[in-house]
Design a protein around this motif. Structure first.
Motif, PDB file in Angstrom:
ATOM      1  N   PRO A 244      27.166  -1.940-118.301  1.00 37.56           N
ATOM      2  CA  PRO A 244      27.738  -3.042-119.065  1.00 37.56           C
ATOM      3  C   PRO A 244      28.371  -2.561-120.371  1.00 37.56           C
ATOM      4  O   PRO A 244      28.245  -1.399-120.748  1.00 37.56           O
ATOM      5  CB  PRO A 244      26.495  -3.888-119.372  1.00 37.56           C
ATOM      6  CG  PRO A 244      25.421  -2.851-119.597  1.00 37.56           C
ATOM      7  CD  PRO A 244      25.730  -1.727-118.653  1.00 37.56           C
ATOM      8  N   PHE A 245      29.035  -3.515-121.069  1.00 37.42           N
ATOM      9  CA  PHE A 245      29.599  -3.273-122.398  1.00 37.42           C
ATOM     10  C   PHE A 245      28.426  -3.085-123.373  1.00 37.42           C
ATOM     11  O   PHE A 245      27.581  -3.964-123.525  1.00 37.42           O
ATOM     12  CB  PHE A 245      30.426  -4.501-122.807  1.00 37.42           C
ATOM     13  CG  PHE A 245      31.218  -4.338-124.069  1.00 37.42           C
ATOM     14  CD1 PHE A 245      32.435  -3.661-124.062  1.00 37.42           C
ATOM     15  CD2 PHE A 245      30.769  -4.882-125.263  1.00 37.42           C
ATOM     16  CE1 PHE A 245      33.179  -3.520-125.230  1.00 37.42           C
ATOM     17  CE2 PHE A 245      31.507  -4.745-126.436  1.00 37.42           C
ATOM     18  CZ  PHE A 245      32.718  -4.070-126.416  1.00 37.42           C
ATOM     19  N   HIS A 246      28.336  -1.882-123.998  1.00 40.15           N
ATOM     20  CA  HIS A 246      27.167  -1.586-124.838  1.00 40.15           C
ATOM     21  C   HIS A 246      27.558  -1.388-126.308  1.00 40.15           C
ATOM     22  O   HIS A 246      28.731  -1.546-126.665  1.00 40.15           O
ATOM     23  CB  HIS A 246      26.379  -0.400-124.273  1.00 40.15           C
ATOM     24  CG  HIS A 246      27.188   0.856-124.091  1.00 40.15           C
ATOM     25  ND1 HIS A 246      27.844   1.480-125.120  1.00 40.15           N
ATOM     26  CD2 HIS A 246      27.436   1.614-122.977  1.00 40.15           C
ATOM     27  CE1 HIS A 246      28.451   2.568-124.656  1.00 40.15           C
ATOM     28  NE2 HIS A 246      28.229   2.665-123.365  1.00 40.15           N
ATOM     29  N   LEU A 247      26.584  -1.002-127.133  1.00 38.84           N
ATOM     30  CA  LEU A 247      26.846  -0.907-128.575  1.00 38.84           C
ATOM     31  C   LEU A 247      27.791   0.244-128.920  1.00 38.84           C
ATOM     32  O   LEU A 247      28.467   0.205-129.947  1.00 38.84           O
ATOM     33  CB  LEU A 247      25.524  -0.786-129.347  1.00 38.84           C
ATOM     34  CG  LEU A 247      24.692  -2.078-129.365  1.00 38.84           C
ATOM     35  CD1 LEU A 247      23.299  -1.832-129.967  1.00 38.84           C
ATOM     36  CD2 LEU A 247      25.389  -3.180-130.166  1.00 38.84           C
ATOM     37  N   GLY A 248      27.856   1.273-128.051  1.00 45.61           N
ATOM     38  CA  GLY A 248      28.833   2.361-128.250  1.00 45.61           C
ATOM     39  C   GLY A 248      30.246   1.825-128.046  1.00 45.61           C
ATOM     40  O   GLY A 248      31.160   2.119-128.837  1.00 45.61           O
ATOM     41  N   HIS A 249      30.445   1.031-127.000  1.00 43.34           N
ATOM     42  CA  HIS A 249      31.768   0.432-126.755  1.00 43.34           C
ATOM     43  C   HIS A 249      32.157  -0.493-127.918  1.00 43.34           C
ATOM     44  O   HIS A 249      33.310  -0.500-128.354  1.00 43.34           O
ATOM     45  CB  HIS A 249      31.749  -0.391-125.459  1.00 43.34           C
ATOM     46  CG  HIS A 249      31.526   0.402-124.202  1.00 43.34           C
ATOM     47  ND1 HIS A 249      30.649   0.014-123.217  1.00 43.34           N
ATOM     48  CD2 HIS A 249      32.069   1.572-123.761  1.00 43.34           C
ATOM     49  CE1 HIS A 249      30.661   0.891-122.229  1.00 43.34           C
ATOM     50  NE2 HIS A 249      31.507   1.853-122.537  1.00 43.34           N
ATOM     51  N   LEU A 250      31.179  -1.259-128.399  1.00 46.60           N
ATOM     52  CA  LEU A 250      31.464  -2.201-129.503  1.00 46.60           C
ATOM     53  C   LEU A 250      31.905  -1.439-130.759  1.00 46.60           C
ATOM     54  O   LEU A 250      32.881  -1.815-131.417  1.00 46.60           O
ATOM     55  CB  LEU A 250      30.212  -3.045-129.807  1.00 46.60           C
ATOM     56  CG  LEU A 250      30.350  -4.067-130.926  1.00 46.60           C
ATOM     57  CD1 LEU A 250      31.425  -5.101-130.622  1.00 46.60           C
ATOM     58  CD2 LEU A 250      29.013  -4.776-131.192  1.00 46.60           C
ATOM     59  N   TYR A 251      31.203  -0.336-131.045  1.00 49.61           N
ATOM     60  CA  TYR A 251      31.570   0.492-132.198  1.00 49.61           C
ATOM     61  C   TYR A 251      33.015   1.000-132.035  1.00 49.61           C
ATOM     62  O   TYR A 251      33.817   0.940-132.971  1.00 49.61           O
ATOM     63  CB  TYR A 251      30.590   1.671-132.298  1.00 49.61           C
ATOM     64  CG  TYR A 251      30.984   2.705-133.316  1.00 49.61           C
ATOM     65  CD1 TYR A 251      30.601   2.573-134.650  1.00 49.61           C
ATOM     66  CD2 TYR A 251      31.744   3.821-132.946  1.00 49.61           C
ATOM     67  CE1 TYR A 251      30.969   3.528-135.591  1.00 49.61           C
ATOM     68  CE2 TYR A 251      32.115   4.776-133.883  1.00 49.61           C
ATOM     69  CZ  TYR A 251      31.735   4.633-135.197  1.00 49.61           C
ATOM     70  OH  TYR A 251      32.104   5.561-136.129  1.00 49.61           O
ATOM     71  N   VAL A 252      33.319   1.481-130.818  1.00 53.67           N
ATOM     72  CA  VAL A 252      34.653   2.035-130.556  1.00 53.67           C
ATOM     73  C   VAL A 252      35.732   0.967-130.765  1.00 53.67           C
ATOM     74  O   VAL A 252      36.744   1.210-131.426  1.00 53.67           O
ATOM     75  CB  VAL A 252      34.725   2.600-129.109  1.00 53.67           C
ATOM     76  CG1 VAL A 252      36.157   2.849-128.685  1.00 53.67           C
ATOM     77  CG2 VAL A 252      33.908   3.878-129.000  1.00 53.67           C
ATOM     78  N   VAL A 253      35.523  -0.216-130.227  1.00 51.28           N
ATOM     79  CA  VAL A 253      36.533  -1.282-130.357  1.00 51.28           C
ATOM     80  C   VAL A 253      36.797  -1.572-131.838  1.00 51.28           C
ATOM     81  O   VAL A 253      37.952  -1.660-132.270  1.00 51.28           O
ATOM     82  CB  VAL A 253      36.082  -2.565-129.611  1.00 51.28           C
ATOM     83  CG1 VAL A 253      36.968  -3.750-129.989  1.00 51.28           C
ATOM     84  CG2 VAL A 253      36.117  -2.344-128.101  1.00 51.28           C
TER      85      VAL A 253
ATOM     86  N   LEU B  67      22.208   7.707-126.679  1.00 54.81           N
ATOM     87  CA  LEU B  67      21.527   6.407-126.656  1.00 54.81           C
ATOM     88  C   LEU B  67      22.363   5.382-125.894  1.00 54.81           C
ATOM     89  O   LEU B  67      21.863   4.671-125.019  1.00 54.81           O
ATOM     90  CB  LEU B  67      21.343   5.964-128.115  1.00 54.81           C
ATOM     91  CG  LEU B  67      20.271   4.968-128.461  1.00 54.81           C
ATOM     92  CD1 LEU B  67      18.911   5.504-128.034  1.00 54.81           C
ATOM     93  CD2 LEU B  67      20.286   4.745-129.986  1.00 54.81           C
ATOM     94  N   TYR B  68      23.666   5.336-126.231  1.00 49.97           N
ATOM     95  CA  TYR B  68      24.522   4.299-125.675  1.00 49.97           C
ATOM     96  C   TYR B  68      25.351   4.870-124.520  1.00 49.97           C
ATOM     97  O   TYR B  68      26.447   5.404-124.717  1.00 49.97           O
ATOM     98  CB  TYR B  68      25.418   3.715-126.772  1.00 49.97           C
ATOM     99  CG  TYR B  68      24.622   3.144-127.924  1.00 49.97           C
ATOM    100  CD1 TYR B  68      23.582   2.251-127.686  1.00 49.97           C
ATOM    101  CD2 TYR B  68      24.886   3.514-129.231  1.00 49.97           C
ATOM    102  CE1 TYR B  68      22.826   1.730-128.735  1.00 49.97           C
ATOM    103  CE2 TYR B  68      24.148   2.991-130.293  1.00 49.97           C
ATOM    104  CZ  TYR B  68      23.116   2.113-130.029  1.00 49.97           C
ATOM    105  OH  TYR B  68      22.380   1.599-131.063  1.00 49.97           O
ATOM    106  N   CYS B  69      24.819   4.740-123.343  1.00 50.76           N
ATOM    107  CA  CYS B  69      25.444   5.278-122.137  1.00 50.76           C
ATOM    108  C   CYS B  69      25.158   4.271-121.016  1.00 50.76           C
ATOM    109  O   CYS B  69      23.987   3.969-120.741  1.00 50.76           O
ATOM    110  CB  CYS B  69      24.833   6.642-121.825  1.00 50.76           C
ATOM    111  SG  CYS B  69      25.221   7.239-120.186  1.00 50.76           S
ATOM    112  N   ALA B  70      26.218   3.729-120.410  1.00 49.33           N
ATOM    113  CA  ALA B  70      26.037   2.623-119.452  1.00 49.33           C
ATOM    114  C   ALA B  70      25.164   3.022-118.256  1.00 49.33           C
ATOM    115  O   ALA B  70      24.334   2.231-117.796  1.00 49.33           O
ATOM    116  CB  ALA B  70      27.399   2.113-118.997  1.00 49.33           C
TER     117      ALA B  70
END
Ligand code: NAD
Length: 188
Positions: free
Chosen positions: A14-23, A128-131
């Motif tokens: 799913p969309f995780h906190l790593g993706h959110l940081y990147v966006v 930590l943040y890996c789907a």
């Protein structure tokens, strides 16, 4: 002034906190960002458990709280069984873009060869943040909720996504031995 639009492709399973940081980071360097949901036709597998609409819902819910929705697009793009035409295929679903952001080597090579400016993503606590690891934790009944935005965790539970993943794994892998869960999950 000329407007810049970037493209960020991912499966977000799913969309995780790593993706959110990147966006959030990418929106500091471009005026608008296209978030393309790759492998849009897939769902209900361990690799791609959530369908395109569920992923759009998760991403929008996670972003809407903090970001102006006029600055990003969330567009589903099905895979095509031919890498030579994939870049044109992606572009046929989106408004024009000038910069492509990815750490996926195939995505980078294909867009570079098509003449796009391709830039790497700032990695954010990847250990930590890996789907894949988050999906494994869901299957193993371990804590995973703190690794995704709160709204995403809520949606996964609301659609029974955690249960879906556990059931799929048993079906996908013809797995029946519940006494051996731990060992099995590490083989996924
Ligand atoms: P993903 O959801 O695994 O990752 C999206 C991006 O986020 C990646 O660049 C990844 O490196 C980055 N990321 C992950 N965790 C991060 C963290 N903690 N910090 C910073 N960045 C992080 O998606 P993916 O598998 O890379 O998506 C590529 C998509 O393109 C897939 O859907 C694939 O099928 C599609 N594709 C299709 C074709 C074709 O159809 N022929 C060809 C190439 C690619």
């Amino acid at each position: 002034m000329v407007m810049t639009r970037g493209l960020f492709v991912g499966r977000f399973q799913p969309f995780h906190l790593g993706h959110l940081y990147v966006v959030k980071k990418l929106l500091e360097s471009v005026d608008e960002l296209i978030i393309a949901i790759g492998s849009a036709q897939y769902s209900h597998t361990f690799r791609d458990p959530f369908n395109a609409g569920e992923r759009i819902w998760m991403i929008r819910s996670a972003l809407d709280a903090d970001l102006d929705p006029r600055r990003y697009y969330v567009i589903p793009v099905p895979d095509v069984n031919d890498n030579r035409v994939w870049v044109a295929h992606v572009a046929s679903y989106t408004p024009p873009f000038q910069i492509v952001f990815s750490n996926n080597s195939l995505v980078k090579v294909l867009f570079q060869e098509a003449g796009y400016d391709v830039q790497s993503l700032p990695l954010y606590k990847r250990e930590l943040y890996c789907a894949t690891e988050i999906r494994k934790k869901i299957v193993a009944n371990e804590n995973w909720e703190h690794l995704v935005p709160e709204k995403v965790a809520k949606i996964i539970k609301e659609i029974g996504g955690d249960r879906r993943l556990r059931e799929i794994v048993k079906k996908d892998y013809n797995y029946h031995d519940t006494n051996n869960d731990h060992k099995f999950i590490h083989q996924l």
